[in-house]
Design an enzyme around this catalytic site. Sequence first.
Site, PDB file in Angstrom:
ATOM      1  CD  GLU A   8      -3.053   1.304   2.068  1.00  0.00           C
ATOM      2  OE1 GLU A   8      -3.537   0.282   2.607  1.00  0.00           O
ATOM      3  OE2 GLU A   8      -3.364   2.469   2.377  1.00  0.00           O
ATOM      4  CG  HIS A  10      -0.947   5.381  -1.816  1.00  0.00           C
ATOM      5  ND1 HIS A  10      -1.696   4.364  -2.383  1.00  0.00           N
ATOM      6  CD2 HIS A  10      -1.229   5.325  -0.486  1.00  0.00           C
ATOM      7  CE1 HIS A  10      -2.397   3.750  -1.433  1.00  0.00           C
ATOM      8  NE2 HIS A  10      -2.120   4.304  -0.277  1.00  0.00           N
ATOM      9  CG  PHE A  23      -6.215  12.953   3.515  1.00  0.00           C
ATOM     10  CD1 PHE A  23      -7.313  12.639   4.298  1.00  0.00           C
ATOM     11  CD2 PHE A  23      -6.325  12.826   2.153  1.00  0.00           C
ATOM     12  CE1 PHE A  23      -8.489  12.177   3.733  1.00  0.00           C
ATOM     13  CE2 PHE A  23      -7.499  12.369   1.567  1.00  0.00           C
ATOM     14  CZ  PHE A  23      -8.581  12.053   2.362  1.00  0.00           C
ATOM     15  CG  HIS A 164      -6.648   2.766  -0.552  1.00  0.00           C
ATOM     16  ND1 HIS A 164      -7.092   4.074  -0.452  1.00  0.00           N
ATOM     17  CD2 HIS A 164      -5.464   2.705   0.096  1.00  0.00           C
ATOM     18  CE1 HIS A 164      -6.185   4.766   0.228  1.00  0.00           C
ATOM     19  NE2 HIS A 164      -5.192   3.970   0.574  1.00  0.00           N
ATOM     20  CG  ASP A 287      -1.316   4.316   3.892  1.00  0.00           C
ATOM     21  OD1 ASP A 287      -1.310   4.686   2.701  1.00  0.00           O
ATOM     22  OD2 ASP A 287      -2.314   4.399   4.621  1.00  0.00           O
TER      23      ASP A 287
HETATM   24 MN    MN Z   1      -3.319   4.305   1.620  1.00  0.00          MN
END
Ligand code: MN
Length: 326
Positions: A8, A10, A23, A164, A287
């Site tokens: 995961e 990105h 975020f 996701h 992440d």
């Molecule tokens: Mn993520």
Amino acid sequence: MQGKIGLEEHFALAETLEDSRPFVPPDYWPELESRLLDMQTRRLALMDQYGMEMMILSLNAPAIQAMPDAASATDLARRANDFLAAEVARRPDRFQAFAALPMQDPDAACRELERCVKELGFRGALVNGFSQIGKADSMFYYDLPQYWPFWSVAEALDVPFYLHPRNPLPSAAQIYEGHPWLLGPTWAFGQETAVHALRLMACGVFDKHPRLKIILGHLGEGLPYGIWRVDNRNAWVKTPPRYPAKKKLGDYFRANFWLTTAGNFRTQTLIDALLEVGADHLLYSTDWPFENIDHAADWFDAVSISEADRLKIGRLNAIELFKLKL
Ligand code: MN
């Protein structure tokens, strides 16, 4: 541990970058922006430093899923996938790819997944929750009948589908009104994604497509902790299941779902997930760039599990699930 594989992880295109701005606080945005746009420099240096051999990369969120116009979603998904394929081609030993998919048009999603897997060598798809279709205030979940042909294609291609998180739309988020701090990774992401996953389990799609493979991040979005009660409720009251699926939902959770450590570097939570789904269905992830590569690695490299499980979760399960040649 050396040789870790994360899935995961990105990146952003210039066109999807703004989706990530909410975020972090404004003073962190320059840092997040540079992390999202970097592919081959700082990312690789951190991977080297913290024993990450490979990332399976995916577009940021919600990106494609938040584009109500299906033709635009299809076009951007295709361009994002072509961009990612070119980046992976520079370092295929360190990077592999998940497809972004225009789920607004199930047919187009099938074709794009096939193109990405067969022509570009992608390892699966990563989709950011429900899709908005036609109008901004709409939410379509993938248990709906129009998605069953897509699941058939995903099963036939034998590639995992990473579900996701994204935030619920304001019209479906009354419970968070006045409490914006509960949106995003704090709470709403997990809630939204867990319910979507339960809808998939309950709709019967895994009875028809028993070899479907779904991945959830964040150590399962709370499901390892709650799945027993989903199936048992008040067990002295004997009622038949009120959903189309043939088995208990936990049976699908253990058979068809894999969970990653993305953004959830907590030993107690990992142990709970281990006890519910077993070490064969857990996978390492960071992440990045929303979490730190060092935070994930420093925790995982020292976490109190067996060395055999550390190797499985950190590396071997991903090699098997994605048929990686390492
Ligand atoms: Mn993520």
